[in-house]
Design an enzyme around this catalytic site. Structure first.
Site, PDB file in Angstrom:
ATOM      1  N   LYS A 136       0.818  -1.210   0.000  1.00  0.00           N
ATOM      2  CA  LYS A 136       0.000   0.000   0.000  1.00  0.00           C
ATOM      3  C   LYS A 136       0.850   1.258   0.000  1.00  0.00           C
ATOM      4  CE  LYS A 136      -3.578   2.731   0.772  1.00  0.00           C
ATOM      5  NZ  LYS A 136      -4.577   3.017  -0.266  1.00  0.00           N
ATOM      6  N   LYS A 155      13.649  -0.501   0.644  1.00  0.00           N
ATOM      7  CA  LYS A 155      12.212  -0.304   0.827  1.00  0.00           C
ATOM      8  C   LYS A 155      11.888   1.155   0.538  1.00  0.00           C
ATOM      9  CE  LYS A 155      10.008  -2.317   4.255  1.00  0.00           C
ATOM     10  NZ  LYS A 155       9.457  -2.602   5.622  1.00  0.00           N
ATOM     11  N   LEU A 203      17.870  -2.128   3.827  1.00  0.00           N
ATOM     12  CA  LEU A 203      17.679  -3.361   4.584  1.00  0.00           C
ATOM     13  C   LEU A 203      18.570  -4.494   4.093  1.00  0.00           C
ATOM     14  CD1 LEU A 203      13.785  -3.273   4.582  1.00  0.00           C
ATOM     15  CD2 LEU A 203      15.202  -3.051   6.634  1.00  0.00           C
ATOM     16  N   TYR A 205      19.239  -8.028   2.613  1.00  0.00           N
ATOM     17  CA  TYR A 205      18.503  -8.789   1.617  1.00  0.00           C
ATOM     18  C   TYR A 205      18.351 -10.235   2.077  1.00  0.00           C
ATOM     19  CZ  TYR A 205      17.598 -11.239  -2.801  1.00  0.00           C
ATOM     20  OH  TYR A 205      17.081 -12.043  -3.788  1.00  0.00           O
ATOM     21  N   ALA A 206      17.120 -10.722   2.100  1.00  0.00           N
ATOM     22  CA  ALA A 206      16.830 -12.115   2.469  1.00  0.00           C
ATOM     23  C   ALA A 206      16.390 -12.851   1.204  1.00  0.00           C
ATOM     24  CB  ALA A 206      15.743 -12.168   3.538  1.00  0.00           C
ATOM     25  N   ASP A 249       4.035  -8.781  16.703  1.00  0.00           N
ATOM     26  CA  ASP A 249       3.401  -9.159  15.436  1.00  0.00           C
ATOM     27  C   ASP A 249       4.155 -10.305  14.772  1.00  0.00           C
ATOM     28  OD1 ASP A 249       1.444  -9.020  13.501  1.00  0.00           O
ATOM     29  OD2 ASP A 249       2.458  -7.476  12.331  1.00  0.00           O
ATOM     30  N   GLU A 253       4.282 -14.169   7.727  1.00  0.00           N
ATOM     31  CA  GLU A 253       4.525 -13.092   6.766  1.00  0.00           C
ATOM     32  C   GLU A 253       5.667 -12.178   7.188  1.00  0.00           C
ATOM     33  OE1 GLU A 253      -0.028 -13.780   6.570  1.00  0.00           O
ATOM     34  OE2 GLU A 253       1.615 -14.065   7.980  1.00  0.00           O
ATOM     35  N   ASN A 254       5.957 -12.117   8.474  1.00  0.00           N
ATOM     36  CA  ASN A 254       7.002 -11.231   8.989  1.00  0.00           C
ATOM     37  C   ASN A 254       8.304 -11.959   9.282  1.00  0.00           C
ATOM     38  OD1 ASN A 254       5.352  -9.021   8.818  1.00  0.00           O
ATOM     39  ND2 ASN A 254       4.788  -9.003  10.978  1.00  0.00           N
ATOM     40  N   ASP A 267      10.004  -6.611   9.860  1.00  0.00           N
ATOM     41  CA  ASP A 267       8.804  -5.816  10.110  1.00  0.00           C
ATOM     42  C   ASP A 267       8.574  -5.529  11.585  1.00  0.00           C
ATOM     43  OD1 ASP A 267       8.235  -5.601   7.417  1.00  0.00           O
ATOM     44  OD2 ASP A 267       6.995  -7.383   7.380  1.00  0.00           O
TER      45      ASP A 267
END
Length: 397
Positions: A136, A155, A203, A205-206, A249, A253-254, A267
């Site tokens: 978003k 990001k 950040l 990189y993964a 959290d 996803e995180n 995150d």
């Protein structure tokens, strides 16, 4: 303290994205590096402010065609931008950073440069590659620092969208907390900068993407993989809690995967420093929220222990223990701690999960007890580090 509008207690909104399980959204999230893709036909996962629909990566330029924003977002708080990155010669190609000794040398080189040079980053310092994720508020791109050829994730967040959503403080908190954390199982935030219309986070990189995407691909994990991930996560959370940081959290996803498949927490937008050890704001994914948060009671770092139990269950079963088709039913199940195990879940795993999913937070296992649990020790391929992780990672700080 988060604003009241961040609370999850609002009417559900149906997702219209055709990818993955239907998710009930309250608001949107800053994108992570790798959006997960899920299979259809699953029950709705009820989401709170830190979540959004994971849209497949789309090739687009991060800097072209953006109109100036009249209202300026104040510069993010936290540490000064990191200095020019440096890494070994082998990182000239866009590939995952080497592990082991090479990785330690990279981190040491970065830190030495940070200590010796302080400068302001600009977009001109980076070669921008393919998109890694889209959300978003902006996008995440594979990038390379021009001088050192260091591979990273950039990001890119649009200020006007951050302002409209009222999440500037969330971004500031993410930068403040994540930039100070040094652990092999926590995604590194090297620095940040901004221009008239965008904020940029530099950040680590993964390369292997999110645990969520891997879980959707395999449906569920075996005991060895699950126990190894739980060990790595418990080690990282033990380090965070020793710094009085609560993540709040934790969910697939995180969680990202490094070049060797090692788990990395990312995150930190909903994380908090805990000078009083108590926060009352409801945030994050409802499926992973403990009773004390959904009931609006005070809570502390033990919320992460509940999430660890939910995560362990989802790894082994393929779905969260309290998942339901409606927000109200998920809320009810969490409040009553109502869940069942499929027959294939072993007694050792059941014991660990059941001792983490306690309504009374004081009765939950500690992270040290998780790492010493017989099922973890019998199945994990990684040793526990706990608070000693600071010493174990001193070379990378």
């Amino acid at each position: 303290m988060d604003r009241c509008k961040e609370n999850c207690v609002s009417r559900p909104v149906k997702s219209t994205v055709p990818f993955g399980p239907k998710r009930v959204l309250v608001t949107e999230q800053i994108p992570s590096q790798h959006p997960g893709s899920a299979s259809s036909g699953q029950a709705q996962r009820v989401l709170c402010p830190s979540n959004s629909q994971r849209v497949p990566p789309q090739a687009q330029k991060p800097v072209a065609g953006q109109k100036p924003v009249l209202k300026q977002l104040p510069a993010a708080s936290g540490p000064r931008p990191a200095s020019r990155l440096s890494n070994p010669q082998k990182s000239e190609q866009p590939q995952p950073a080497a592990s082991g000794n090479n990785s330690e040398k990279e981190q040491t080189s970065i830190q030495k440069t940070e200590d010796s040079k302080k400068r302001q980053w600009t977009l001109e310092d980076f070669d921008i590659g393919r998109p890694l994720g889209k959300g978003k508020f902006g996008n995440v791109y594979l990038a390379r620092e021009k001088q050192s050829k260091f591979i990273l994730a950039l990001k890119v967040l649009f200020k006007v969208q951050l302002e409209k959503a009222g999440v500037e403080h969330q971004l500031r908190r993410e930068v403040e907390i994540q930039s100070h954390l040094r652990h092999p199982n926590i995604l590194r935030l090297y620095g940040y900068f901004h221009d008239a219309t965008r904020v940029y986070l530099i950040l680590e990189y993964a390369p292997l993407g999110t645990v969520y995407r891997e879980l959707q691909k395999l449906s569920k994990f075996d005991e060895q993989r699950t126990a190894t991930y739980i060990t790595e996560l418990a080690n990282a959370l033990s380090y965070c809690h020793s710094k009085r940081v609560i993540h709040r959290d934790i969910k697939p996803e995180n969680l990202l995967l490094g070049s060797n498949g090692e788990l990395k927490i990312a995150d930190f937008g909903w994380s908090v420093h805990a000078p009083s050890s108590r926060r009352t704001t409801l945030c994050g994914t409802l499926d992973y929220q403990p009773p004390e948060m959904i009931e609006g009671r005070m809570h502390d770092e033990k919320v992460d222990l509940w999430s660890l139990g939910v995560l362990c269950y989802e790894f082994l079963v393929g779905m969260p223990p309290f998942e339901a088709h409606t927000y109200q039913e998920t809320y009810r199940r969490i409040s009553r701690v109502e869940f069942t195990f499929p027959d294939f879940v072993t007694e050792g795993a059941r014991d660990l999960i059941s001792r983490l999913l306690k309504h009374n937070s004081s009765q939950r296992l500690t992270l040290a007890e998780v790492l010493e649990h017989p099922w973890i020790k019998a199945n994990s391929s990684k040793p526990p580090t706990g608070h000693n992780s600071k010493e174990a990672t001193s070379k990378s700080s």
